[in-house]
Design an enzyme around this catalytic site. Sequence first.
Site, PDB file in Angstrom:
ATOM      1  CB  ILE A   1     -93.296   2.542  59.407  1.00 53.11           C
ATOM      2  CG1 ILE A   1     -92.252   1.679  58.822  1.00 53.11           C
ATOM      3  CG2 ILE A   1     -93.942   3.464  58.267  1.00 53.11           C
ATOM      4  CD1 ILE A   1     -92.756   0.792  57.470  1.00 53.11           C
ATOM      5  CB  CYS A   2     -96.022   6.220  60.698  1.00 51.13           C
ATOM      6  SG  CYS A   2     -96.890   7.976  60.967  1.00 51.13           S
ATOM      7  CB  THR A   3     -97.261   6.741  65.385  1.00 49.16           C
ATOM      8  OG1 THR A   3     -98.305   5.937  64.656  1.00 49.16           O
ATOM      9  CG2 THR A   3     -97.764   8.166  64.950  1.00 49.16           C
TER      10      THR A   3
END
Length: 335
Positions: free
Chosen positions: A120-122
């Site tokens: 998720i995300c970075t």
Amino acid sequence: MAMTIFTHPGRHRVAVLARAVLLPIELGIVHQLFGQARQGASADGEPLYEVATCSPTPGDVRTDGDFTVAVAHGPEALAEADTVIVLSSYEDYVQETPALPAPLAEALALIRPGARVASICTGAFVLASAGLLDGHTATTHWRYTELFARLFPRVGLDPDVLYTDGGSVLTSAGCAAGIDLCLHMIRRDHGTAVANDVARRTVVPPHREGGQVQYIRRPVPGRSAPGTSAARDWALRRLQDPITLRQLAARESMSVRHFTRRFREEVGLTPMDWLTRQRIELARELLEESDTPVEQVAARTGLGTAANLRRHFHEALGVSPSAYRTTFRGPAPRS
């Protein structure tokens, strides 16, 4: 003897890897969505997943708020999991090297062969640093795509999408795109009905249109600037009919060129790509929830012929309509 972390045989085991400084919203997304998935898309059905949170070092994990999260499990949870989800961390945002800290690298090495891995995300920086994204297409938060591309040239970066699905490796954009990713995995595992039920009970859209390109800061159109929502609503009510780009533009009294530009700004896709996606989603529902022959599914979704349905279905999902139906409804009964 090591204690078993997952205690419900038969359920899909999801390990969430939390690191300092974590974003609590991401941890909540995974537990809430997978925790809501029930057999038969019923609130009374048997849970389909078991979720456990772990960390390279168990104990209190700092968050980006004024509180910590007590994580009881260490990295051994990764060795038992069917799916591993790596959350983002504020420490990712200042990363200038692809090297992983030793405890994190050792934790990732415990993931068993064949397990599905997602970020998720970075969290995508972690998967890429571990070499798990080499040769795959991935995404991450749009603010960090330039850094990601510079650090990981072996990864095919798509900065516009909400999530990517490489089969055993998946990534998502900003933290809220974790909702889209989790619903996608639930849909892939158990079908549209279960995923839609989870979305309905958590009051989120079952599928968001377009990609994160629509969230990148751009000059705001004037108040009088027309949108394209009426055309989309019109198209969704008649997917079985032939629909042209000129017809869509006419619904908004725009030229084709202006309509196409406005549509892409709002949705993140071209009008015809969006239309094809809606037809595929309708086809998925029909294949999962009815015995309608493939030829009729093609006609009712506006995809025309069974051959055309098979081509679009394979391009989008990697399987044939018949194989998809077998996955979610079982083989057809013998006469």
